[in-house]
Design a protein around this motif. Structure first.
Motif, PDB file in Angstrom:
ATOM      1  N   THR A   1       4.823  -2.885  21.765  1.00 47.91           N
ATOM      2  CA  THR A   1       5.858  -3.786  21.251  1.00 47.91           C
ATOM      3  C   THR A   1       5.483  -5.238  21.498  1.00 47.91           C
ATOM      4  O   THR A   1       5.648  -6.096  20.621  1.00 47.91           O
ATOM      5  CB  THR A   1       7.210  -3.478  21.916  1.00 47.91           C
ATOM      6  OG1 THR A   1       7.565  -2.121  21.644  1.00 47.91           O
ATOM      7  CG2 THR A   1       8.306  -4.392  21.389  1.00 47.91           C
ATOM      8  N   THR A   2       4.958  -5.520  22.683  1.00 52.64           N
ATOM      9  CA  THR A   2       4.542  -6.883  23.014  1.00 52.64           C
ATOM     10  C   THR A   2       3.407  -7.344  22.113  1.00 52.64           C
ATOM     11  O   THR A   2       3.415  -8.478  21.607  1.00 52.64           O
ATOM     12  CB  THR A   2       4.107  -6.963  24.486  1.00 52.64           C
ATOM     13  OG1 THR A   2       5.191  -6.551  25.326  1.00 52.64           O
ATOM     14  CG2 THR A   2       3.702  -8.379  24.862  1.00 52.64           C
TER      15      THR A   2
ATOM     16  N   THR B   1       3.818 -13.491  15.678  1.00 51.46           N
ATOM     17  CA  THR B   1       4.003 -14.913  15.977  1.00 51.46           C
ATOM     18  C   THR B   1       2.735 -15.702  15.683  1.00 51.46           C
ATOM     19  O   THR B   1       2.775 -16.769  15.044  1.00 51.46           O
ATOM     20  CB  THR B   1       4.404 -15.106  17.450  1.00 51.46           C
ATOM     21  OG1 THR B   1       5.623 -14.397  17.705  1.00 51.46           O
ATOM     22  CG2 THR B   1       4.609 -16.580  17.767  1.00 51.46           C
TER      23      THR B   1
ATOM     24  N   ASP C   1      17.190 -12.942  19.864  1.00 50.00           N
ATOM     25  CA  ASP C   1      17.848 -11.958  20.724  1.00 50.00           C
ATOM     26  C   ASP C   1      18.430 -12.586  21.983  1.00 50.00           C
ATOM     27  O   ASP C   1      19.030 -11.892  22.808  1.00 50.00           O
ATOM     28  CB  ASP C   1      16.893 -10.819  21.090  1.00 50.00           C
ATOM     29  CG  ASP C   1      15.589 -11.296  21.696  1.00 50.00           C
ATOM     30  OD1 ASP C   1      15.440 -12.511  21.931  1.00 50.00           O
ATOM     31  OD2 ASP C   1      14.704 -10.449  21.931  1.00 50.00           O
TER      32      ASP C   1
ATOM     33  N   TYR D   1      14.315 -17.071  21.420  1.00 54.48           N
ATOM     34  CA  TYR D   1      14.345 -16.322  20.165  1.00 54.48           C
ATOM     35  C   TYR D   1      15.757 -15.823  19.878  1.00 54.48           C
ATOM     36  O   TYR D   1      16.669 -15.951  20.692  1.00 54.48           O
ATOM     37  CB  TYR D   1      13.364 -15.151  20.224  1.00 54.48           C
ATOM     38  CG  TYR D   1      11.905 -15.548  20.232  1.00 54.48           C
ATOM     39  CD1 TYR D   1      11.502 -16.870  20.024  1.00 54.48           C
ATOM     40  CD2 TYR D   1      10.915 -14.592  20.453  1.00 54.48           C
ATOM     41  CE1 TYR D   1      10.160 -17.223  20.035  1.00 54.48           C
ATOM     42  CE2 TYR D   1       9.566 -14.941  20.467  1.00 54.48           C
ATOM     43  CZ  TYR D   1       9.189 -16.256  20.260  1.00 54.48           C
ATOM     44  OH  TYR D   1       7.856 -16.601  20.272  1.00 54.48           O
TER      45      TYR D   1
ATOM     46  N   ARG E   1      13.773  -0.339  21.170  1.00 56.31           N
ATOM     47  CA  ARG E   1      12.460  -0.510  20.532  1.00 56.31           C
ATOM     48  C   ARG E   1      11.337  -0.490  21.564  1.00 56.31           C
ATOM     49  O   ARG E   1      10.263   0.064  21.316  1.00 56.31           O
ATOM     50  CB  ARG E   1      12.440  -1.826  19.745  1.00 56.31           C
ATOM     51  CG  ARG E   1      11.202  -2.024  18.896  1.00 56.31           C
ATOM     52  CD  ARG E   1      11.437  -3.129  17.879  1.00 56.31           C
ATOM     53  NE  ARG E   1      11.752  -4.387  18.523  1.00 56.31           N
ATOM     54  CZ  ARG E   1      10.821  -5.307  18.839  1.00 56.31           C
ATOM     55  NH1 ARG E   1       9.550  -5.085  18.565  1.00 56.31           N
ATOM     56  NH2 ARG E   1      11.173  -6.440  19.406  1.00 56.31           N
ATOM     57  N   TRP E   2      11.584  -1.088  22.732  1.00 48.26           N
ATOM     58  CA  TRP E   2      10.577  -1.096  23.796  1.00 48.26           C
ATOM     59  C   TRP E   2      10.280   0.320  24.274  1.00 48.26           C
ATOM     60  O   TRP E   2       9.126   0.669  24.536  1.00 48.26           O
ATOM     61  CB  TRP E   2      11.064  -1.938  24.973  1.00 48.26           C
ATOM     62  CG  TRP E   2      11.377  -3.352  24.627  1.00 48.26           C
ATOM     63  CD1 TRP E   2      12.595  -3.855  24.269  1.00 48.26           C
ATOM     64  CD2 TRP E   2      10.477  -4.455  24.578  1.00 48.26           C
ATOM     65  NE1 TRP E   2      12.506  -5.198  24.013  1.00 48.26           N
ATOM     66  CE2 TRP E   2      11.220  -5.599  24.198  1.00 48.26           C
ATOM     67  CE3 TRP E   2       9.113  -4.594  24.841  1.00 48.26           C
ATOM     68  CZ2 TRP E   2      10.648  -6.855  24.068  1.00 48.26           C
ATOM     69  CZ3 TRP E   2       8.540  -5.848  24.712  1.00 48.26           C
ATOM     70  CH2 TRP E   2       9.302  -6.959  24.326  1.00 48.26           C
TER      71      TRP E   2
ATOM     72  N   TYR F   1       4.797  -5.716  10.055  1.00 47.57           N
ATOM     73  CA  TYR F   1       5.641  -5.487  11.233  1.00 47.57           C
ATOM     74  C   TYR F   1       6.354  -4.140  11.161  1.00 47.57           C
ATOM     75  O   TYR F   1       6.379  -3.381  12.141  1.00 47.57           O
ATOM     76  CB  TYR F   1       6.660  -6.623  11.334  1.00 47.57           C
ATOM     77  CG  TYR F   1       7.633  -6.507  12.482  1.00 47.57           C
ATOM     78  CD1 TYR F   1       7.283  -6.939  13.755  1.00 47.57           C
ATOM     79  CD2 TYR F   1       8.908  -5.978  12.293  1.00 47.57           C
ATOM     80  CE1 TYR F   1       8.176  -6.849  14.810  1.00 47.57           C
ATOM     81  CE2 TYR F   1       9.806  -5.885  13.343  1.00 47.57           C
ATOM     82  CZ  TYR F   1       9.436  -6.319  14.593  1.00 47.57           C
ATOM     83  OH  TYR F   1      10.321  -6.216  15.630  1.00 47.57           O
TER      84      TYR F   1
ATOM     85  N   ASN G   1       4.721  -8.126  18.591  1.00 39.56           N
ATOM     86  CA  ASN G   1       5.461  -9.393  18.572  1.00 39.56           C
ATOM     87  C   ASN G   1       4.523 -10.596  18.607  1.00 39.56           C
ATOM     88  O   ASN G   1       4.712 -11.577  17.872  1.00 39.56           O
ATOM     89  CB  ASN G   1       6.419  -9.455  19.758  1.00 39.56           C
ATOM     90  CG  ASN G   1       7.576  -8.483  19.634  1.00 39.56           C
ATOM     91  OD1 ASN G   1       7.846  -7.962  18.554  1.00 39.56           O
ATOM     92  ND2 ASN G   1       8.262  -8.232  20.733  1.00 39.56           N
ATOM     93  N   GLN G   2       3.505 -10.525  19.468  1.00 35.67           N
ATOM     94  CA  GLN G   2       2.587 -11.656  19.606  1.00 35.67           C
ATOM     95  C   GLN G   2       1.695 -11.819  18.378  1.00 35.67           C
ATOM     96  O   GLN G   2       1.385 -12.942  17.967  1.00 35.67           O
ATOM     97  CB  GLN G   2       1.730 -11.482  20.864  1.00 35.67           C
ATOM     98  CG  GLN G   2       2.518 -11.483  22.163  1.00 35.67           C
ATOM     99  CD  GLN G   2       3.434 -12.690  22.290  1.00 35.67           C
ATOM    100  OE1 GLN G   2       3.015 -13.828  22.086  1.00 35.67           O
ATOM    101  NE2 GLN G   2       4.696 -12.447  22.622  1.00 35.67           N
TER     102      GLN G   2
END
Length: 239
Positions: free
Chosen positions: A188-189, A196, A129, A127, A179-180, A212, A192-193
């Motif tokens: 956060t995970t 996606t 980052d 990704y 952010r985490w 988001y 993100n998932q």
């Protein structure tokens, strides 16, 4: 933060640094200009900003660095070696990225890093980052980053990997854990998932980016409750 990031780009004298500002009001623009670094102004949005920087760049290789990520020493030599077909083990790479290190000592973040490593190597899907890099000629052939409000890095890599191998440099870039730590590793995970998966299912990027950026104030329970409403837009898009 920006000072550390720019310092990480100075380990080589053969690097052109271009900062593309998306309307910041925290003094970033003035600070970068004071360092004598080229600064461009663009409408806010990573795709637009990175495409503008790529258009202005004069080098034969492009590296896209997010504003919260630091490069390792001698990154330029590692990139040139990774893109050199003579030094590639099996396949000719079309692009590449670095391994990822998240800048906090939490054990849960080590698991995230491991997951990123597996995704990058086995799915060939690093990704943004992870500091994506590729030859300028290839980037422009593919039309740059797609003009999406979110998932622009995901979509470009997905297109690139259909045409060639994505090289992963095992030395990591270091990205901020802000952010985490602010939202929690689990939340956060999940966010993100979900984004996606939603993108792969065909949910509008405009709807995804709105969802988001409005999840940070929700509890985990509220987050889960918001997902069915997000997914319900799939039927609308298919009509």
């Amino acid at each position: 933060m920006i000072q550390k990031i720019l310092t990480s780009t100075q380990s080589s004298t053969n690097v052109e640094v271009i900062v593309v500002d998306g309307g910041s009001i925290d003094g970033t623009l003035e600070f970068v200009q004071s360092l004598g670094i080229q600064v461009l102004s663009a409408p806010k949005g990573r795709a637009c900003q990175m495409n503008m920087g790529a258009t202005a760049a004069t080098g034969d290789i492009l590296l896209f660095l997010h504003s919260d990520t630091r490069l390792p020493p001698h990154f330029d030599m590692m990139i040139r070696a990774a893109l050199n077909p003579l030094q590639s083990c099996r396949k000719i790479p079309i692009a590449g990225a670095f391994a990822l290190q998240i800048d906090a000592p939490l054990r849960s973040l080590r698991l995230i890093e491991r997951g990123v490593s597996l995704r990058s190597h086995f799915l060939q899907m690093p990704y943004g980052d992870q500091a994506i890099f590729l030859k300028a000629e290839i980037f422009h052939q593919f039309g740059g980053f797609p003009k999406l409000p979110i998932m622009e890095d995901f979509e470009l890599i997905r297109r690139l990997k259909c045409r060639g191998y994505i090289a992963i440099i095992p030395v990591p870039v270091v990205t901020s854990a802000r952010r985490w730590l602010k939202q929690g590793v689990l939340k956060t995970t999940l966010i993100n998932q979900i984004v996606t998966l939603g993108y792969l299912l065909g949910i509008s990027p405009q709807k995804l980016v709105f969802w988001y950026y409005h999840q940070s104030q929700l509890s985990l329970r509220q987050l889960f409750k918001s997902v069915p409403k997000l997914i319900s837009s799939i039927n609308f898009l298919k009509q």
